[in-house]
Write an enzyme that holds these catalytic residues in place. Sequence first.
Site, PDB file in Angstrom:
ATOM      1  N   LYS A 242       9.325  29.228  52.339  1.00 54.80           N
ATOM      2  CA  LYS A 242       9.171  27.961  53.071  1.00 54.80           C
ATOM      3  C   LYS A 242       9.694  28.049  54.513  1.00 54.80           C
ATOM      4  CE  LYS A 242       7.614  26.405  49.192  1.00 54.80           C
ATOM      5  NZ  LYS A 242       8.153  25.298  48.418  1.00 54.80           N
TER       6      LYS A 242
ATOM      7  N   ASN B 292       9.834  11.173  38.297  1.00 58.72           N
ATOM      8  CA  ASN B 292      10.952  11.955  37.751  1.00 58.72           C
ATOM      9  C   ASN B 292      12.214  11.102  37.751  1.00 58.72           C
ATOM     10  OD1 ASN B 292      12.417  12.430  40.411  1.00 58.72           O
ATOM     11  ND2 ASN B 292      10.395  13.298  40.866  1.00 58.72           N
TER      12      ASN B 292
END
Length: 400
Positions: free
Chosen positions: A341, A209
Amino acid sequence: MFENKTILIGISGGIAAYKMASLVSALTKTNANVEVIMTKNACQFISPLTFETLTGNKCYVDTFDRTFKFDVEHISLAKKADVFLIAPATANVIAKAACGIADDMLTTTFLAAKCPKLVAPAMNTAMYENPVTRDNLAKLAHYGVTVIDPASGRLACGDTGAGKMPEPEDLFACLEKVIGREKDLAGKKVLVTAGATRESMDPVRFITNHSSGKMGFAIAKEAMMRGAEVTLVKAATTAKVPKFVDVVEVASAQDMFEAVAERAAETDIVIKAAAVADYTPADYSDQKIKKKDGDLSIPLKRTQDILKWLGEHKREGQFLCGFSMETQNMVENSMAKLEKKNADMIVANNLKEAGSGFGTDTNAVTFITRAGAEPQPLVSKEEVARLIFDKILELSKNRD
């Protein structure tokens, strides 16, 4: 960073004295008050007028100079200094400082100063390696003076080896470390991830990326300046790696997971700023995949979710901060990520917002906590890093 700080620069008689004009110029641009003291030998290499022009202050050489109003200058300078750096520091000045000899303006002020003190040795390799010099440097370190390791390379005398004064930008970084921030993270261990992971499909190609690592590096540097012991787990980056941090190089998402998992248990604060691939090629070819007619499909499999693993293994008292990069529903998606998370905070930003995202020097983030969303203004990534730690310390204090 150095605004309203007084930085005292001592320059002794080495050829590297001419480089100090660059450092002094850089320091004055930070709105610091820079005062310069030179030995008489240093004046053989560069004129005091140079430093007076750069700082707007008188450059001190003679302890008994009567051209300015009477004051015990070495005492007044020592009292107002926030930090004192001698660079270049010759073997002679180092020896005098180590033995408490104060026979000129520089050594007298150095002896009187109670602020943090640094010396940057600069001399011939044989002089630097001489046991007497090594003992003198060890004595200075014992007394709390920070000794900056010299660089190695070709010296002015033609020899090659250790003894070069570090470059001005390196000396600037040393001053940042000492007085750039309040040491409110002293005693803490901070782990930061940064950069873009690379998922290889063959020896030539990989999936990645656009992350430059700038945000993660700014966070690592901020933690270091605030006194933390910092481990930086970095993948591919284009930004300049910060100094005074422990750097762990990784390539793939799996590499990063293993490096983080190995170190997480001993860490007080974990900040996951890296752009980690969510998918990796299911198969790796040892040979370059040859071009063929028609389309090519590459099967992908999920990578290990590092933030989720950290949340599942978070120890008591540990602070876990993740990042999210969204193009839509930023707050909602980041809130869901916070819960899923088991993180303590998510730093969210919108890739489509001008001035934010990959490769920029600025960012406009939103802090996502269980108390809600707190949008932050568009500021430099260095300022974002400062705001992040201010928020972490606030949340940690409230949690205690």
